[in-house]
Write a protein that holds these residues in place. Structure first.
Motif: not given
Length: 132
Positions: A46-55, A57-61, A72-79
């Motif tokens: 599930y984690v791998e599937l989520g990472k693949l999906y985000y990679a 379709h993350g910008a256009v989900a 996820i995008t907001a957390a990455k920006a904060a990091i």
């Protein structure tokens, strides 16, 4: 002597049924352990599937995935922002970029703003058999 033979037969039957029950319990324990391993495999998938999906379709989900992808995008920006600030602070202090940073974080329980996700209901087929 018939009494002792009968007693011996009952004792033998009792021991054999105890051995059979022990073997049954051992097999149940082995199967439950195997199930825990399989559940761990599912969680990792599930984690791998989520990472693949985000990679992909993350910008256009869309739909139900949009909110999770936005978090996820907001957390990455904060990091990234935090890492840039860390670099600035280290540069100002004359420390090398790769110097470790020790941080102690304490959060009071009532101040915590942790989002809890509801557990997904399991299908009836996924339930473990109950020991009787």
């Amino acid at each position: 002597m018939a009494f002792f033979d009968e007693l011996k037969g009952k004792a033998t039957d009792l021991v054999q049924s105890g051995v059979a029950k022990s073997m049954q319990l051992a097999e149940i324990a082995k199967l439950k352990t195997a199930n825990m391993g399989e559940e761990d495999t599912i969680k990792k998938a599930y984690v791998e599937l989520g990472k693949l999906y985000y990679a992909e379709h993350g910008a256009v989900a869309g739909g139900a995935y949009a909110a999770a992808c936005e978090r996820i995008t907001a957390a990455k920006a904060a990091i990234e922002t935090n890492n840039e600030r860390i670099s600035q602070l280290k540069a100002a202090a004359g420390e090398p970029e790769d110097a470790p940073v020790e941080v102690e974080i304490t959060v009071a329980a009532e101040e915590s703003n942790v989002t809890e996700f509801p557990a997904q209901p399991e299908s009836p087929e996924a339930e473990e058999p109950k020991d009787e």
